[in-house]
Motif scaffolding. Structure first.
Motif, PDB file in Angstrom:
ATOM      1  N   PHE A   8       5.385  17.373 133.978  1.00 28.96           N
ATOM      2  CA  PHE A   8       5.776  16.482 132.868  1.00 28.96           C
ATOM      3  C   PHE A   8       5.665  17.210 131.532  1.00 28.96           C
ATOM      4  CE2 PHE A   8       4.630  13.173 129.743  1.00 28.96           C
ATOM      5  CZ  PHE A   8       5.836  12.478 129.768  1.00 28.96           C
ATOM      6  N   ARG A  12       8.424  17.883 128.738  1.00 27.78           N
ATOM      7  CA  ARG A  12       8.229  17.459 127.345  1.00 27.78           C
ATOM      8  C   ARG A  12       8.430  18.645 126.399  1.00 27.78           C
ATOM      9  NH1 ARG A  12       8.595  12.843 125.215  1.00 27.78           N
ATOM     10  NH2 ARG A  12       7.639  13.829 123.437  1.00 27.78           N
ATOM     11  N   ASN A  16      10.728  19.096 123.255  1.00 34.63           N
ATOM     12  CA  ASN A  16      10.028  19.365 121.996  1.00 34.63           C
ATOM     13  C   ASN A  16      10.518  20.610 121.269  1.00 34.63           C
ATOM     14  OD1 ASN A  16       6.455  18.988 121.720  1.00 34.63           O
ATOM     15  ND2 ASN A  16       8.053  17.591 121.192  1.00 34.63           N
ATOM     16  N   ALA A  60      -2.026  12.175 119.178  1.00 36.07           N
ATOM     17  CA  ALA A  60      -0.805  11.469 119.591  1.00 36.07           C
ATOM     18  C   ALA A  60      -1.056  10.713 120.900  1.00 36.07           C
ATOM     19  CB  ALA A  60       0.320  12.473 119.778  1.00 36.07           C
ATOM     20  N   PRO A  61      -0.244   9.700 121.166  1.00 40.09           N
ATOM     21  CA  PRO A  61      -0.420   8.979 122.431  1.00 40.09           C
ATOM     22  C   PRO A  61      -0.137   9.901 123.619  1.00 40.09           C
ATOM     23  CG  PRO A  61       1.597   8.300 121.296  1.00 40.09           C
ATOM     24  CD  PRO A  61       0.843   9.168 120.353  1.00 40.09           C
ATOM     25  N   ALA A  63      -0.207   9.846 127.803  1.00 39.38           N
ATOM     26  CA  ALA A  63      -0.479   9.266 129.110  1.00 39.38           C
ATOM     27  C   ALA A  63      -1.021  10.377 129.998  1.00 39.38           C
ATOM     28  CB  ALA A  63       0.810   8.702 129.691  1.00 39.38           C
ATOM     29  N   SER A  90      -2.145   5.476 124.400  1.00 38.44           N
ATOM     30  CA  SER A  90      -0.879   5.202 125.094  1.00 38.44           C
ATOM     31  C   SER A  90      -0.960   3.844 125.795  1.00 38.44           C
ATOM     32  CB  SER A  90      -0.632   6.298 126.122  1.00 38.44           C
ATOM     33  OG  SER A  90       0.333   5.882 127.041  1.00 38.44           O
ATOM     34  N   TYR A  92       0.104   3.361 128.514  1.00 39.14           N
ATOM     35  CA  TYR A  92      -0.081   3.643 129.943  1.00 39.14           C
ATOM     36  C   TYR A  92      -1.460   4.197 130.240  1.00 39.14           C
ATOM     37  CZ  TYR A  92       4.740   3.238 128.966  1.00 39.14           C
ATOM     38  OH  TYR A  92       5.914   2.772 128.471  1.00 39.14           O
ATOM     39  N   ARG A 111      -0.025   2.618 120.938  1.00 41.55           N
ATOM     40  CA  ARG A 111       1.432   2.869 120.946  1.00 41.55           C
ATOM     41  C   ARG A 111       2.037   2.080 122.089  1.00 41.55           C
ATOM     42  NH1 ARG A 111       4.585   7.935 119.117  1.00 41.55           N
ATOM     43  NH2 ARG A 111       6.182   8.214 120.683  1.00 41.55           N
ATOM     44  N   PRO A 143       8.046   8.362 126.604  1.00 40.82           N
ATOM     45  CA  PRO A 143       7.950   9.338 127.682  1.00 40.82           C
ATOM     46  C   PRO A 143       6.923   8.874 128.689  1.00 40.82           C
ATOM     47  CG  PRO A 143       7.114  10.188 125.581  1.00 40.82           C
ATOM     48  CD  PRO A 143       7.294   8.736 125.428  1.00 40.82           C
ATOM     49  N   ASP A 234       5.464  13.129 114.182  1.00 38.72           N
ATOM     50  CA  ASP A 234       4.963  13.316 115.540  1.00 38.72           C
ATOM     51  C   ASP A 234       5.885  14.266 116.277  1.00 38.72           C
ATOM     52  OD1 ASP A 234       3.798  13.113 117.994  1.00 38.72           O
ATOM     53  OD2 ASP A 234       4.589  11.120 118.444  1.00 38.72           O
ATOM     54  N   GLY A 236       5.685  18.741 117.531  1.00 34.63           N
ATOM     55  CA  GLY A 236       5.855  20.150 117.198  1.00 34.63           C
ATOM     56  C   GLY A 236       4.748  20.769 116.371  1.00 34.63           C
ATOM     57  N   ARG A 238       1.658  22.692 115.757  1.00 36.74           N
ATOM     58  CA  ARG A 238       0.890  23.596 116.625  1.00 36.74           C
ATOM     59  C   ARG A 238      -0.252  24.273 115.885  1.00 36.74           C
ATOM     60  NH1 ARG A 238       2.667  20.727 119.495  1.00 36.74           N
ATOM     61  NH2 ARG A 238       4.117  20.989 121.224  1.00 36.74           N
ATOM     62  N   GLY A 257      -0.197  16.179 119.885  1.00 40.41           N
ATOM     63  CA  GLY A 257      -0.210  15.789 121.291  1.00 40.41           C
ATOM     64  C   GLY A 257      -0.571  16.920 122.206  1.00 40.41           C
ATOM     65  N   ARG A 258       0.413  17.745 122.504  1.00 39.65           N
ATOM     66  CA  ARG A 258       0.265  18.790 123.513  1.00 39.65           C
ATOM     67  C   ARG A 258      -0.967  19.684 123.284  1.00 39.65           C
ATOM     68  NH1 ARG A 258       3.493  22.551 126.678  1.00 39.65           N
ATOM     69  NH2 ARG A 258       1.828  23.851 127.508  1.00 39.65           N
ATOM     70  N   LEU A 261      -3.996  18.084 124.626  1.00 41.80           N
ATOM     71  CA  LEU A 261      -3.963  18.065 126.088  1.00 41.80           C
ATOM     72  C   LEU A 261      -4.355  19.435 126.652  1.00 41.80           C
ATOM     73  CD1 LEU A 261      -3.007  15.714 127.948  1.00 41.80           C
ATOM     74  CD2 LEU A 261      -0.958  17.055 128.319  1.00 41.80           C
TER      75      LEU A 261
HETATM   76  C1  LIG Z   1       1.487  14.690 128.880  1.00 44.35           C
HETATM   77  C2  LIG Z   1       2.074  13.882 127.798  1.00 44.35           C
HETATM   78  C3  LIG Z   1       1.981  12.507 127.857  1.00 44.35           C
HETATM   79  C4  LIG Z   1       2.536  11.733 126.863  1.00 44.35           C
HETATM   80  N1  LIG Z   1       2.429  10.376 126.942  1.00 44.35           N
HETATM   81  C5  LIG Z   1       2.956   9.592 125.991  1.00 44.35           C
HETATM   82  C6  LIG Z   1       2.830   8.183 126.051  1.00 44.35           C
HETATM   83  O1  LIG Z   1       2.266   7.623 126.961  1.00 44.35           O
HETATM   84  N2  LIG Z   1       3.398   7.426 125.062  1.00 44.35           N
HETATM   85  C7  LIG Z   1       4.059   8.017 124.037  1.00 44.35           C
HETATM   86  O2  LIG Z   1       4.574   7.290 123.209  1.00 44.35           O
HETATM   87  N3  LIG Z   1       4.155   9.363 123.931  1.00 44.35           N
HETATM   88  C8  LIG Z   1       3.624  10.154 124.871  1.00 44.35           C
HETATM   89  N4  LIG Z   1       3.729  11.533 124.796  1.00 44.35           N
HETATM   90  C9  LIG Z   1       4.379  12.141 123.602  1.00 44.35           C
HETATM   91  C10 LIG Z   1       3.330  12.587 122.601  1.00 44.35           C
HETATM   92  O3  LIG Z   1       2.619  11.493 122.091  1.00 44.35           O
HETATM   93  C11 LIG Z   1       3.938  13.313 121.415  1.00 44.35           C
HETATM   94  O4  LIG Z   1       4.829  12.438 120.786  1.00 44.35           O
HETATM   95  C12 LIG Z   1       4.716  14.514 121.836  1.00 44.35           C
HETATM   96  O5  LIG Z   1       3.992  15.253 122.771  1.00 44.35           O
HETATM   97  C13 LIG Z   1       5.055  15.371 120.630  1.00 44.35           C
HETATM   98  O6  LIG Z   1       3.917  15.827 119.973  1.00 44.35           O
HETATM   99  P1  LIG Z   1       3.303  17.301 120.231  1.00 44.35           P
HETATM  100  O7  LIG Z   1       4.374  18.271 119.855  1.00 44.35           O
HETATM  101  O8  LIG Z   1       2.144  17.341 119.311  1.00 44.35           O
HETATM  102  O9  LIG Z   1       2.942  17.376 121.647  1.00 44.35           O
HETATM  103  C14 LIG Z   1       3.200  12.341 125.784  1.00 44.35           C
HETATM  104  C15 LIG Z   1       3.279  13.727 125.710  1.00 44.35           C
HETATM  105  C16 LIG Z   1       2.716  14.508 126.702  1.00 44.35           C
HETATM  106  C17 LIG Z   1       2.818  15.993 126.610  1.00 44.35           C
END
Ligand SMILES: Cc1cc2nc3c(=O)[nH]c(=O)nc-3n(C[C@H](O)[C@H](O)[C@H](O)COP(=O)(O)O)c2cc1C
Length: 761
Positions: A8, A12, A16, A60-61, A63, A90, A92, A111, A143, A234, A236, A238, A257-258, A261
């Motif tokens: 996943f 993403r 992204n 960030a949210p 899941a 999230s 979820y 969210r 997502p 929200d 990108g 880093r 987000g990422r 994680l």
């Molecule tokens: C593993 C994973 C799970 C995610 N789960 C959700 C979610 O449940 N709800 C949501 O709105 N966005 C979800 N996202 C999106 C992130 O909240 C964020 O918008 C996206 O990763 C972009 O931000 P980043 O570049 O900082 O990762 C998820 C992203 C990742 C990588």
């Protein structure tokens, strides 16, 4: 990392790519050798929705953090708490909201997708509210782990529908809960603006899958939102430099987000905490490098950007197919100018509706003069007086007729009478040519704003809470408004100065500051003489104008302090005048003193009043000649002294204010007030007082008050351009008879008791 999650995340990351690439095109501009030594480390703290965040970022949210490491989700919340930043949970999540909220002491938001079934949304939102979550972030693009092996609760909804920025959805969500609603991923800047008009408390900018990155979309969305609410980015981010770049492009904060994680996957809670710590440290380094001491200093000047991809759908880029007519209607509201959906413009409509729906309710809402102060015969007397005045000046009968029946000069025909009255009564000495007679002060506001605000970077500062007439006019003209919170004695010049500097740091040009210095509407405060002088000094120091609106001073008791205009030696004050309270509102006559000199490209100078008249010629052509004649007649009958002419009215209004305060005090004595958490101010004049209550005073409470208790008031939220006033209401004391005031305050006290008790239960 669990293979399902890894798949996943990889997917993403592909989506992204544009988000991340966008940041690659922007670099930081060094400010000399960085921040000068001895100034102390930069402070990345910021305030969003009244909460201080240690840095302008939120988790960030996400899941599935439990798939990144054992107990990943509570670990993520704890890491955020340690960094002093909020977590967007999230929908979820595999945990209950209550469990997550209890994990650590940090701000949680939820969210959620815009479910088609509103009952589902309502249930989720209620749970979030109960758990103490502080905001909602509603998104269309949800997502979710659609991979077959994903745990069931992470598989995502089958019934999410399209558009989170749909004003109807935003309004519904606001009515369904008391939490502020952030709209994530609006499809265009116009959609973002409409969502804000519909009451969104914030916007979250995301990239367009397969299109432009979030950072590329951000500037146009921030411009459309124009400071009306916080904007988050929200996607990108880093590192800390990316946070600064996003803030420079107009964001108030970012989501991460990422990277969080990855931190979880690498080393659980400590890994996530380390990631947040590194990003904040890098942000501080970037601030030092660019010379920013605080987030307020971060503006477009601190970065340099290479051009990115333009909108794939710019207006007029191809033939536009007309959308089919909506079933059962001729036009779509969302295709009209955003202002028509704006809560600012809706406020009066709602109050009118409530008043019509409950005709037996006693209304403390309208700021109208007291009816019995007028007699029909007065109008004829005023007209006669004016015609006699013209005749005495040697004007012919033909000229007199023309004066009443014909179109008149755009700038007006009674400026000489107004100028005399201002000199005699207010010590304001301006030439008649610097005055434009307008259709009420409202038109004056519109003309002045149109003339002064030249582009999207120009901003109007207002004292907050603020009269809706000016914020409404600004909304009609798509003008950015920034509020400067009033304190007990009115607006503080230090606060104003800080707001001016903050706007400049963001690359915006504060043009003017709007204020009602005497018995302000709605808060009833009056500026003392020292603050007036200080305000003029601030205006001079920062080269801004002051828009002085002063409708209540001559219908209030006691000798008033001098107007700002009479103290103005540098033509910094544009004075907005109204005869609605001092003569009669049916005339709809106001005026503006605009004696500022304007230089054109050839070096010739004229008056700002001339420019305003040009604009007026395309708005109302001229103010009703008949109305001007009546007002001039009133001014002449009073020998120009509106203060003396209004002495009986001022005594009457002082009496109604006193009676309202006394009855309130009798119904809710000091001890009872303290127990309930109720307070009110005691203005020395004007039409309005403010009551603070322990419950939310939105439209729902107003509706209940009118329906069950037969009393109407105005929610103070109507007067806060940037949110606020949720626990206060405005009472107007001008319009009611003494019997109505007595009965109305009794009803109000019952309502306050009932509503407070329920809020405490
Ligand atoms: C593993 C994973 C799970 C995610 N789960 C959700 C979610 O449940 N709800 C949501 O709105 N966005 C979800 N996202 C999106 C992130 O909240 C964020 O918008 C996206 O990763 C972009 O931000 P980043 O570049 O900082 O990762 C998820 C992203 C990742 C990588």
């Amino acid at each position: 990392m669990n293979p399902v999650l890894r798949g996943f995340v990889a997917e993403r990351e592909r989506r992204n790519a544009a988000d991340i690439a966008g940041f690659g095109r922007t670099g930081l501009r060094p400010r000399g050798a960085g921040r000068p030594a001895g100034i102390g480390p930069p402070d990345p703290a910021t305030k969003i929705l009244g909460r201080t965040w240690a840095a302008p970022l939120a988790v960030a949210p996400l899941a599935g953090p439990d798939l990144a490491c054992p107990n990943g989700e509570p670990a993520m919340v704890r890491a955020a708490a340690a960094a002093g930043v909020p977590v967007v949970v999230s929908a979820y999540t595999g945990r209950t909201f209550a469990e997550l909220a209890a994990t650590a002491d940090t701000t949680c938001w939820l969210r959620l997708p815009p479910y088609k079934d509103r009952a589902v949304t309502r249930r989720l939102v209620e749970r979030a509210e109960r758990a103490g979550f502080e905001a909602l972030m509603v998104a269309a693009d949800v997502p979710c782990l659609t991979v077959a092996a994903a745990p069931a609760h992470l598989a995502g909804p089958s019934d999410a529908h399209g558009d989170p920025a749909d004003p109807v959805e935003v309004e519904w969500l606001r009515s369904a809960c008391s939490l502020p609603v952030f709209v994530a991923g609006p499809l265009s800047a116009a959609d973002a603006s409409r969502a804000v008009d519909a009451g969104a408390a914030g916007i979250v900018v995301t990239g367009r899958p397969g299109g432009r990155g979030a950072i590329d979309v951000l500037p146009e969305v921030a411009a459309a939102v124009a400071g009306r609410c916080p904007v988050l980015l929200d996607g990108g981010v880093r590192g800390g430099a990316d946070v600064l770049i996003a803030l420079a492009a107009g964001a108030d904060a970012v989501c991460l987000g990422r990277p969080v994680l990855d931190g979880l996957a690498a080393d659980g809670e400590s890994g996530a905490a380390r990631v947040l710590d590194v990003v904040v440290t890098e942000l501080k380094e970037a601030m030092t490098f660019t010379g920013a001491g605080s987030v307020a200093d971060i503006g477009p000047g601190l970065v340099r950007t290479q051009p990115g991809p333009v909108a794939s759908d710019p207006p007029g880029s191809g033939p536009v197919e007309p959308a089919p007519r909506p079933a059962g209607a001729d036009l779509r509201k969302r295709e009209l100018h955003g202002s028509v959906s704006s809560p600012v413009l809706d406020t009066m409509t709602f109050l009118n509706e409530i008043t019509l729906r409950y005709p037996d309710a006693i209304s403390f809402a309208p700021g109208r003069p007291y009816d019995d102060l007028f007699q029909n015969e007065q109008i004829f007397g005023y007209l006669r007086r004016y015609l006699d005045h013209l005749a005495a000046q040697g004007r012919s009968p033909h000229a007199l007729r023309t004066n009443l029946f014909q179109y008149g000069p755009t700038a007006g025909q009674i400026q000489d009478v107004i100028a005399d009255s201002l000199r005699i009564d207010e010590d304001i000495d301006v030439p008649p040519e610097s005055i434009v007679v307008t259709v009420g002060a409202q038109e004056a506001m519109l003309l002045v704003l149109r003339a002064l605000i030249a582009g999207p970077d120009d901003v109007l500062l207002v004292s907050s809470p603020c009269y809706v007439g000016i914020t409404g006019a600004a909304r009609l003209l798509d003008i950015a408004v920034t509020g400067v919170e009033e304190r007990a004695g009115g607006v503080s010049c230090a606060d104003l100065e800080a707001a001016i500097l903050a706007e400049r740091a963001r690359g915006r040009r504060p043009r003017a500051f709007y204020v009602v210095p005497d018995h302000s509407n709605p808060s009833g405060t009056t500026m003392d003489l020292r603050s007036r002088r200080e305000l003029l000094a601030v205006a001079a120091r920062h080269d801004i104008l002051v828009l002085e609106d002063n409708p209540y001073r001559l219908v209030s008791p006691g000798p008033p302090p001098p107007t700002l205009k009479s103290l103005d030696r540098e033509r910094r004050v544009v004075h907005l005048g109204s005869y609605s309270k001092t003569v009669f509102p049916g005339a709809r006559v106001g005026f503006v003193i605009a004696d500022q000199r304007v230089e054109d490209e050839t070096g010739r100078t004229g008056l700002l009043a001339d420019e305003l008249a040009k604009i007026k010629s395309m708005v109302t052509v001229n103010t009703s000649s008949l109305s001007q004649a009546a007002v001039a007649g009133a001014l002449l009958s009073a020998g120009g002294r509106l203060s003396e002419f209004n002495a009986p009215a001022a005594a009457h209004y002082a009496g109604t204010m006193r009676a309202t305060l006394e009855h309130l005090d009798r119904r809710l004595p000091a001890g009872r007030r303290a127990a309930l958490g109720v307070r009110w101010n005691k203005p020395a004049g004007g039409f309005f007082l403010t009551v603070e209550v322990p419950f939310r005073t939105g439209n729902a409470a107003l509706n209940r008050s009118a329906q069950e208790f037969g009393v109407i008031w105005t929610p103070m939220t109507y007067f806060h351009p940037e949110g606020g006033g949720h626990h206060a209401l405005r009472l107007s004391t001008s319009y009611l008879t003494s019997a109505e005031i007595e009965e109305g305050t009794a009803r109000l006290a019952h309502f306050i008791e009932a509503q407070s008790n329920e809020a405490q239960a």
